[in-house]
Write an enzyme that holds these catalytic residues in place. Structure first.
Site, mmCIF file in Angstrom:
data_model
loop_
_atom_site.group_PDB
_atom_site.id
_atom_site.type_symbol
_atom_site.label_atom_id
_atom_site.label_comp_id
_atom_site.label_asym_id
_atom_site.label_seq_id
_atom_site.Cartn_x
_atom_site.Cartn_y
_atom_site.Cartn_z
ATOM 1 N N HIS A 56 0.833 -1.210 0.000
ATOM 2 C CA HIS A 56 0.000 0.000 0.000
ATOM 3 C C HIS A 56 0.869 1.262 0.000
ATOM 4 O O HIS A 56 1.211 1.791 1.056
ATOM 5 C CB HIS A 56 -0.896 -0.051 1.249
ATOM 6 C CG HIS A 56 -2.046 0.898 1.208
ATOM 7 N ND1 HIS A 56 -3.293 0.553 1.657
ATOM 8 C CD2 HIS A 56 -2.146 2.180 0.785
ATOM 9 C CE1 HIS A 56 -4.112 1.585 1.512
ATOM 10 N NE2 HIS A 56 -3.434 2.587 0.986
ATOM 11 N N HIS A 58 1.363 5.140 -1.920
ATOM 12 C CA HIS A 58 0.886 6.175 -2.851
ATOM 13 C C HIS A 58 2.104 6.877 -3.445
ATOM 14 O O HIS A 58 2.850 7.537 -2.721
ATOM 15 C CB HIS A 58 -0.009 7.176 -2.114
ATOM 16 C CG HIS A 58 -1.273 6.564 -1.586
ATOM 17 N ND1 HIS A 58 -2.391 6.387 -2.368
ATOM 18 C CD2 HIS A 58 -1.580 6.053 -0.370
ATOM 19 C CE1 HIS A 58 -3.350 5.815 -1.641
ATOM 20 N NE2 HIS A 58 -2.882 5.596 -0.427
ATOM 21 N N LEU A 59 2.301 6.699 -4.753
ATOM 22 C CA LEU A 59 3.473 7.306 -5.407
ATOM 23 C C LEU A 59 3.131 8.614 -6.130
ATOM 24 O O LEU A 59 4.041 9.324 -6.559
ATOM 25 C CB LEU A 59 4.116 6.307 -6.381
ATOM 26 C CG LEU A 59 4.773 5.088 -5.722
ATOM 27 C CD1 LEU A 59 5.321 4.126 -6.767
ATOM 28 C CD2 LEU A 59 5.909 5.524 -4.775
ATOM 29 N N ARG A 60 1.831 8.898 -6.279
ATOM 30 C CA ARG A 60 1.341 10.218 -6.773
ATOM 31 C C ARG A 60 1.627 10.532 -8.229
ATOM 32 O O ARG A 60 1.243 11.603 -8.701
ATOM 33 C CB ARG A 60 1.895 11.365 -5.913
ATOM 34 C CG ARG A 60 1.595 11.249 -4.443
ATOM 35 C CD ARG A 60 0.110 11.339 -4.146
ATOM 36 N NE ARG A 60 -0.132 11.420 -2.714
ATOM 37 C CZ ARG A 60 -1.136 10.803 -2.104
ATOM 38 N NH1 ARG A 60 -1.988 10.051 -2.774
ATOM 39 N NH2 ARG A 60 -1.313 10.933 -0.805
ATOM 40 N N ASP A 303 0.806 2.485 3.780
ATOM 41 C CA ASP A 303 -0.095 3.579 3.374
ATOM 42 C C ASP A 303 0.691 4.887 3.283
ATOM 43 O O ASP A 303 0.191 5.954 3.656
ATOM 44 C CB ASP A 303 -1.305 3.723 4.305
ATOM 45 C CG ASP A 303 -2.434 4.529 3.658
ATOM 46 O OD1 ASP A 303 -2.282 4.996 2.507
ATOM 47 O OD2 ASP A 303 -3.480 4.697 4.320
ATOM 48 N N HIS A 307 2.031 14.284 0.930
ATOM 49 C CA HIS A 307 1.243 15.471 0.579
ATOM 50 C C HIS A 307 2.143 16.696 0.662
ATOM 51 O O HIS A 307 3.010 16.778 1.538
ATOM 52 C CB HIS A 307 0.066 15.651 1.551
ATOM 53 C CG HIS A 307 -1.016 14.633 1.383
ATOM 54 N ND1 HIS A 307 -1.767 14.535 0.239
ATOM 55 C CD2 HIS A 307 -1.462 13.660 2.215
ATOM 56 C CE1 HIS A 307 -2.643 13.551 0.369
ATOM 57 N NE2 HIS A 307 -2.472 12.989 1.558
HETATM 58 O O1 DOR Z 1 -4.886 8.827 4.768
HETATM 59 C C1 DOR Z 1 -5.086 8.418 3.635
HETATM 60 N N1 DOR Z 1 -4.438 8.953 2.592
HETATM 61 N N2 DOR Z 1 -5.962 7.437 3.451
HETATM 62 C C2 DOR Z 1 -6.346 7.040 2.213
HETATM 63 O O2 DOR Z 1 -7.154 6.168 2.116
HETATM 64 C C3 DOR Z 1 -5.814 7.721 1.022
HETATM 65 C C4 DOR Z 1 -4.518 8.341 1.299
HETATM 66 C C5 DOR Z 1 -4.069 9.311 0.248
HETATM 67 O O3 DOR Z 1 -4.151 9.015 -0.944
HETATM 68 O O4 DOR Z 1 -3.575 10.396 0.609
HETATM 69 ZN ZN ZN Z 2 -7.187 3.896 2.192
#
Ligand code: DOR
Ligand code: ZN
Length: 444
Positions: A56, A58-60, A303, A307
């Protein structure tokens, strides 16, 4: 290039051995191997683990390259001890077609720091209205097997049922972000005392548990595989425990932050602690830890959710949810499951490899072997042994370090661990026998 890792303890057990990495595999293992032209890596006091696998991440990229790119996220992953990551589909455009998943997969190959395995969206545009082209993504060069609308829940039970049926045809799995949307409208923080005190709208545990219960029933009904993302409540653990006892094909992950932090952190009002699902209570944390030990929770997944400052350092209600995780996951896992830190000064440095007898087994299983199985990543999640692919990481169990956001490889800075001292440091990572990290520094 051939590498000779000198004097490492494999999974922290037994006597130190040498490992020769040649042609992408562990070619030889034993004491006192001859260098024979190999580049020697001194691993005195280090522990070798199978390369970590993240279910899990997120590479954006594409779309938010100001927050992270496939390359910067891959670098953070390698520095965290990972050799493979599953890249979540909530990019812009969404990874809901063969074209986008192939693009992400190619960017991962080009970066060459970890294997980047794209996750495909379940529904078009993550909108929860109609199924994306799951078979086309499965048949693409990226060979997608994990599908998720993560960030959003597949809330419509009929769509969820169809998705479960569909992925069965190519042994895929649906990874659900379990959040009943009608119960979390405007939610900011775990529904409880802290949310009331801060005047923030609550995110109740039942919103997660109701979806997990429903999806377990659906997975049982259609005989398909369900994976539950970032489980965060004690009640979810109980539902999963019962489902497993009944033989339902369900797997689950928990994040390092849900094992280490609680909603008490939010009293600072610092949105760095805003995450979805939210940080919960001490009782939830205890149940999640026990579930990791028991195996009711199969995997620890980061996860990792980078950001930008603009999206994160603002008023709580406007801040995006999510935390960095790749470079702190293993240290947090060691802090949670390793031996309690001792008082006396002389014993602050634990002996190399001494960390609780089975913590290395637990970490290898929950952070490498199980996630590799769930994602279907052959070649990953295998203990370093002769003939196995040389995907491994070397950890200094005696090192302690203080997290400095500016020192992390991610393009973003939103770590909840700034200023926290954590145990364990990744010294080297090898992907198919080639170093991606040496002396704690990325090779590319
Ligand atoms: O905290 C989170 N950030 N939960 C998610 O389900 C998505 C993720 C994100 O893409 O920033
Ligand atoms: Zn999630």
């Amino acid at each position: 290039m051939t590498y000779l890792i000198r004097g490492v303890r494999v999974l922290g057990r037994g006597e130190p051995v040498d490992l020769r990495l040649r042609d992408g595999v562990v070619a030889e293992a034993g004491p006192g191997l001859a260098a024979a032209g190999a580049a020697v890596v001194d691993a005195d006091g280090l522990v070798a683990l199978p390369g970590l696998v993240d279910l899990h991440t997120h590479l954006r990229e594409p779309g938010r390259e100001d927050a992270e790119t496939v390359e910067t996220g891959s670098r953070a992953a390698a520095l965290g001890g990972y050799t493979a990551v599953c890249a979540m589909a909530n990019t812009d455009p969404v990874a809901d077609t063969a074209g986008v998943v192939e693009q992400v997969w190619r960017l991962g190959r080009a970066a060459g720091l970890v294997d980047v395995q794209p996750v495909g969206a379940v529904t078009v545009g993550l909108r929860g209205e109609r199924l994306a082209e799951l078979a086309a993504m499965a048949g693409s060069a990226a060979r997608v097997r994990v599908f998720s609308d993560d960030g959003h829940c597949v809330a419509d039970p009929r769509l969820m049922r169809r998705a479960l049926e569909y992925v069965k045809t190519f042994d895929g799995v649906v990874a659900q972000h379990a959040e009943e949307p009608r119960l979390t409208e405007g939610a900011q923080l775990h529904e409880g005392e802290m949310a009331t005190r801060l005047g923030l709208a609550g995110w109740p545990a039942v919103a997660e548990e109701a979806i997990i219960a429903r999806d377990v029933l659906l997975a049982a009904h259609v005989g398909s595989r369900l994976h539950v993302c970032h489980v965060s409540t004690a009640g979810s653990v109980e539902i999963l425990r019962q489902a497993r006892e009944r033989g339902v094909q369900v797997t689950a992950e928990v994040t390092p932050h849900h094992l280490f932090l609680t909603d008490a952190s939010a009293s600072s009002y610092d949105p760095v602690f805003k995450v979805n699902p939210p940080l919960r209570t001490v009782a939830d944390l205890a149940a999640l830890r026990q579930a990791v030990v028991d195996g009711v929770i199969d995997a620890i997944a980061t996860d990792h959710a980078p950001h930008t400052v603009e999206d994160k350092e603002c008023e709580w209600a406007y801040a995006r949810p999510g935390m960095l995780g790749l470079q702190t996951a293993l240290p947090v896992a060691l802090a949670v499951f390793g031996p309690a830190p001792r008082r006396s000064r002389s014993s602050q440095r634990s002996e190399p490899g001494e960390a609780a007898p089975d913590v290395w087994q637990l970490i290898a299983e929950r952070m490498s072997r199980a996630p590799a199985r769930i994602a279907g990543l052959a070649g990953h999640g295998r203990n370093p042994a002769v003939g196995e692919p040389a995907n491994l990481t070397l950890v200094d169990p005696a090192a302690r370090w203080t997290v400095d956001p500016a020192g992390l490889a991610s393009l973003s800075r939103n770590t909840p661990y700034a200023g926290t001292e954590l145990p364990g440091r990744v010294v080297a990572t090898f992907l198919r026998g080639e170093p991606t990290v040496l002396d704690g520094k990325a090779c590319r």
